[in-house]
Design an enzyme around this catalytic site. Structure first.
Site, mmCIF file in Angstrom:
data_model
loop_
_atom_site.group_PDB
_atom_site.id
_atom_site.type_symbol
_atom_site.label_atom_id
_atom_site.label_comp_id
_atom_site.label_asym_id
_atom_site.label_seq_id
_atom_site.Cartn_x
_atom_site.Cartn_y
_atom_site.Cartn_z
ATOM 1 N N SER A 137 0.846 -1.190 0.000
ATOM 2 C CA SER A 137 0.000 0.000 0.000
ATOM 3 C C SER A 137 0.881 1.239 0.000
ATOM 4 O O SER A 137 2.031 1.194 0.449
ATOM 5 C CB SER A 137 -0.882 0.004 1.254
ATOM 6 N N TYR A 150 -2.480 -0.519 10.419
ATOM 7 C CA TYR A 150 -2.401 -0.921 9.015
ATOM 8 C C TYR A 150 -1.069 -0.482 8.413
ATOM 9 O O TYR A 150 -0.408 -1.262 7.704
ATOM 10 C CB TYR A 150 -3.566 -0.303 8.243
#
Length: 268
Positions: A137, A150
Site C-alpha cells: 500500500s 495498518y
C-alpha cells in the site's frame, strides 16, 4: 514472465483486487490456485474457467491451512508465481483499537503472509524462474493518521519484500512489491470512504489495479507504486518528512471526525 506460462497461487482471491487478478490471470491463460476463506465471487469464475481455476478454502492464520495450500501447490505440478493479496484494513485512531483488532490485522497482513511465503519458497525455487508478488500500500511508505496499525503491517511488508529480494538475488526467484493507493473495495468502510471523499483522495477501480499488477509481473519489475500525486508524496515523505507532517496535521480534525463515525458504526 509470460502470464500464459504462470502456475499461480493467489491469496485473498475472493474479492476486491484479488478477484480481479484471478479473472485476468485466467483470461491470459494462466493456471490459478485461488486461496480464500470464503468462495465469494470465485464461484462464477470457476464456472467460466473450469480447467484453469481451482479454489482452496483456507484461513491463512492457521498452520494446517497453510500446509494444505502447500500440498495443493505440489498437486499443480509446482508454482512459479505467488501473489500475496490477502489482507484486512481498519480505519480507526490507534487508541480506539482493541487487542483483538490489532492482532487480527497484523496476523493476516504480515505474519500469515511471511509464513506462507517461507513455506512455498522450496516449491518456487524449483522453477527456472519464479516471482513472489506482495500487495502492499501507499501506506507502507507514508504513515497516515487513522491507519497506524495498518501502516505498521504494510511498512513491514515493504521491508520484508526488499530484504527477501536481496536475499534471493542469486536464485531464480524474484520479488515484486506493489503499492496501490486507495482502491474501491469492501475493505474500506463507510467512514473511510467518506473521509476519502472529503479529502478528495483519488481512488482506483480494482480492475485497473489488477491490470497494472499483471503488467508489472510481465515486465519483471521489482517495485510498482500506483497513483498521482501519491507517488510524489512517497518521495517527499522520504526526503522531507516534516513537510508531510505539517500537511497531515491540518487534516487531523477531519480524520478524528470520521474516525468517531467509524467507531459509532462498528458499535451498532
Amino acid at each position: 514472465m509470460r502470464l500464459s506460462d504462470c502456475r499461480a497461487i493467489l491469496t485473498g482471491a475472493s474479492g476486491g483486487i484479488g478477484l480481479q487478478l484471478a479473472e485476468q490471470l485466467c483470461n491470459a491463460g494462466a493456471q490459478v490456485l485461488a486461496v480464500s476463506r470464503q468462495e465469494g465471487g470465485l464461484g462464477q469464475l470457476r464456472q467460466r474457467f473450469p480447467q484453469q481455476l481451482r479454489w482452496q478454502q483456507a484461513d491463512l492464520n492457521q498452520a494446517k491451512a497453510r500446509q494444505e495450500v502447500l500440498s495443493a501447490a505440489w498437486q499443480l505440478g509446482g508454482v512459479n508465481l505467488l501473489i500475496n493479496a490477502a489482507g484486512v484494513n481498519r480505519f480507526a485512531l490507534f487508541e480506539e483499537m482493541d487487542d483483538d483488532e490489532i492482532d487480527a490485522l497484523l496476523d493476516l497482513n504480515i505474519k500469515a503472509t511471511l509464513q506462507l511465503t517461507r513455506l512455498l519458497l522450496p516449491v518456487l525455487r524449483r522453477q527456472g524462474h519464479a516471482l513472489i508478488t506482495n500487495i502492499g500500500s501507499t501506506y507502507g511508505s507514508i504513515g497516515y493518521p487513522g491507519y497506524a496499525t495498518y501502516c505498521a503491517s504494510k511498512f513491514a511488508l515493504r521491508g520484508f519484500s526488499e530484504a527477501l529480494r536481496r536475499e534471493l538475488a542469486d536464485t531464480s526467484v524474484d520479488v515484486l512489491y506493489v503499492a496501490p493507493r486507495a482502491t474501491r473495495t469492501t475493505m474500506n468502510g463507510a467512514a473511510a470512504r467518506a473521509l476519502n471523499d472529503a479529502l478528495k483522495v483519488g481512488t482506483d477501480d480494482p480492475r485497473d489495479v489488477a491490470v497494472a499488477v499483471l503488467e508489472a509481473i510481465e515486465r519483471n519489475l521489482s517495485e510498482l507504486y500506483l497513483g498521482w500525486p501519491e507517488k510524489i508524496f512517497v518521495r517527499l515523505n522520504h526526503l522531507l518528512p516534516g513537510l508531510i507532517d505539517r500537511a497531515l496535521r491540518k487534516q487531523l480534525p477531519l480524520i478524528r471526525h470520521h474516525s468517531r463515525a467509524e467507531v459509532g458504526e462498528a458499535s451498532k
